[in-house]
Design a protein around this motif. Structure first.
Motif, PDB file in Angstrom:
ATOM      1  N   THR A 192      19.902  -8.153  29.673  1.00 40.13           N
ATOM      2  CA  THR A 192      18.834  -7.619  30.528  1.00 40.13           C
ATOM      3  C   THR A 192      17.784  -7.511  29.732  1.00 40.13           C
ATOM      4  O   THR A 192      16.690  -7.012  30.231  1.00 40.13           O
ATOM      5  N   THR A 193      17.676  -7.976  28.263  1.00 36.94           N
ATOM      6  CA  THR A 193      16.463  -7.635  27.451  1.00 36.94           C
ATOM      7  C   THR A 193      15.895  -9.327  27.321  1.00 36.94           C
ATOM      8  O   THR A 193      16.930  -9.896  26.666  1.00 36.94           O
ATOM      9  N   ALA A 194      14.979  -9.499  27.447  1.00 36.24           N
ATOM     10  CA  ALA A 194      14.433 -10.908  27.251  1.00 36.24           C
ATOM     11  C   ALA A 194      13.151 -10.557  25.899  1.00 36.24           C
ATOM     12  O   ALA A 194      12.961  -9.577  25.440  1.00 36.24           O
ATOM     13  N   GLU A 195      13.039 -11.895  25.234  1.00 34.70           N
ATOM     14  CA  GLU A 195      12.101 -11.766  24.181  1.00 34.70           C
ATOM     15  C   GLU A 195      11.006 -12.639  24.482  1.00 34.70           C
ATOM     16  O   GLU A 195      11.119 -13.855  24.877  1.00 34.70           O
ATOM     17  N   LEU A 196       9.766 -12.112  24.443  1.00 34.00           N
ATOM     18  CA  LEU A 196       8.511 -13.135  24.452  1.00 34.00           C
ATOM     19  C   LEU A 196       8.675 -13.740  23.251  1.00 34.00           C
ATOM     20  O   LEU A 196       8.140 -13.058  22.266  1.00 34.00           O
ATOM     21  N   LEU A 197       8.696 -14.969  22.912  1.00 37.69           N
ATOM     22  CA  LEU A 197       8.902 -15.434  21.720  1.00 37.69           C
ATOM     23  C   LEU A 197       7.534 -16.122  21.074  1.00 37.69           C
ATOM     24  O   LEU A 197       7.144 -15.821  20.012  1.00 37.69           O
ATOM     25  N   THR A 198       6.714 -16.424  22.150  1.00 34.04           N
ATOM     26  CA  THR A 198       5.226 -17.014  21.611  1.00 34.04           C
ATOM     27  C   THR A 198       4.183 -16.635  22.936  1.00 34.04           C
ATOM     28  O   THR A 198       4.620 -16.960  24.114  1.00 34.04           O
TER      29      THR A 198
END
Length: 191
Positions: free
Chosen positions: A108-114
């Motif tokens: 349920t948790t995403a990461e904005l990588l760039t």
């Protein structure tokens, strides 16, 4: 004003994505990172490595929930026609995927990588368009929270994200780049 938009990256975008990343890092991080470390991250050998990694991210992403989006500006009339051959000049990029930090739930948790915009194209709304498109994709994929890491001294990035509803979540890390460089994690609810 040029026609602008955001679209999924294509394999042929990899060189422009890498060049945009290098330009953005050189401009945005020159006062944040030690000179030698930044030079190593942005030199010709590094640019070629980034180009290959971005191409791989498009062709064979780690999961179907990993994406690379690009902000584009139309270069000419052909680019402005739907399906035009050029697809616009890449002026920014955003990548995301399931978060990998051990204290978050990757389902349920995403990461904005760039999230980077070419320094010659900032303050034209590209960052906001990339961020909004990223959130749209993440919601479609069932994510409810997004995290990202930023340099603690990067007031431009922090200010932009905070104005979009992000805030520090009290998690930090320190990079060893000739001197300690503190990073903070920011989070936002997209449910």
């Amino acid at each position: 004003m040029a026609d602008v938009g955001v679209r999924p990256a294509r394999r042929e975008d990899a060189p422009a994505v890498a060049a945009t990343q290098i330009r953005a890092w050189k401009a945005g991080y020159r006062d944040l990172l030690p000179e030698a470390a930044l030079a190593q991250m942005t030199g010709p050998a590094a640019e070629e490595l980034w180009r290959r990694q971005w191409e791989e991210a498009v062709v064979t992403p780690p999961t179907p929930r990993h994406r690379l989006l690009v902000a584009v500006e139309a270069e000419d009339v052909l680019d402005q026609v739907a399906g035009g051959p050029g697809g616009g000049r890449v002026v920014g990029l955003a990548s995301h995927g399931p978060a990998e930090d051990p204290d978050v739930e990757p389902g349920t948790t995403a990461e904005l990588l760039t999230l980077l915009v070419d320094p010659d194209h900032i303050r034209r709304g590209h960052g906001s368009r990339l961020l909004n498109a990223t959130v749209d994709h993440l919601r479609e994929d069932g994510f409810t929270t997004v995290v990202t890491w930023a340099f603690a001294e990067d007031s431009a990035t922090l200010g932009f994200l905070e104005s979009a509803g992000w805030g520090p979540d009290e998690v930090e890390r320190v990079l060893d780049m000739e001197r300690p460089i503190r990073m903070i994690r920011l989070a936002t609810d997209i449910a």
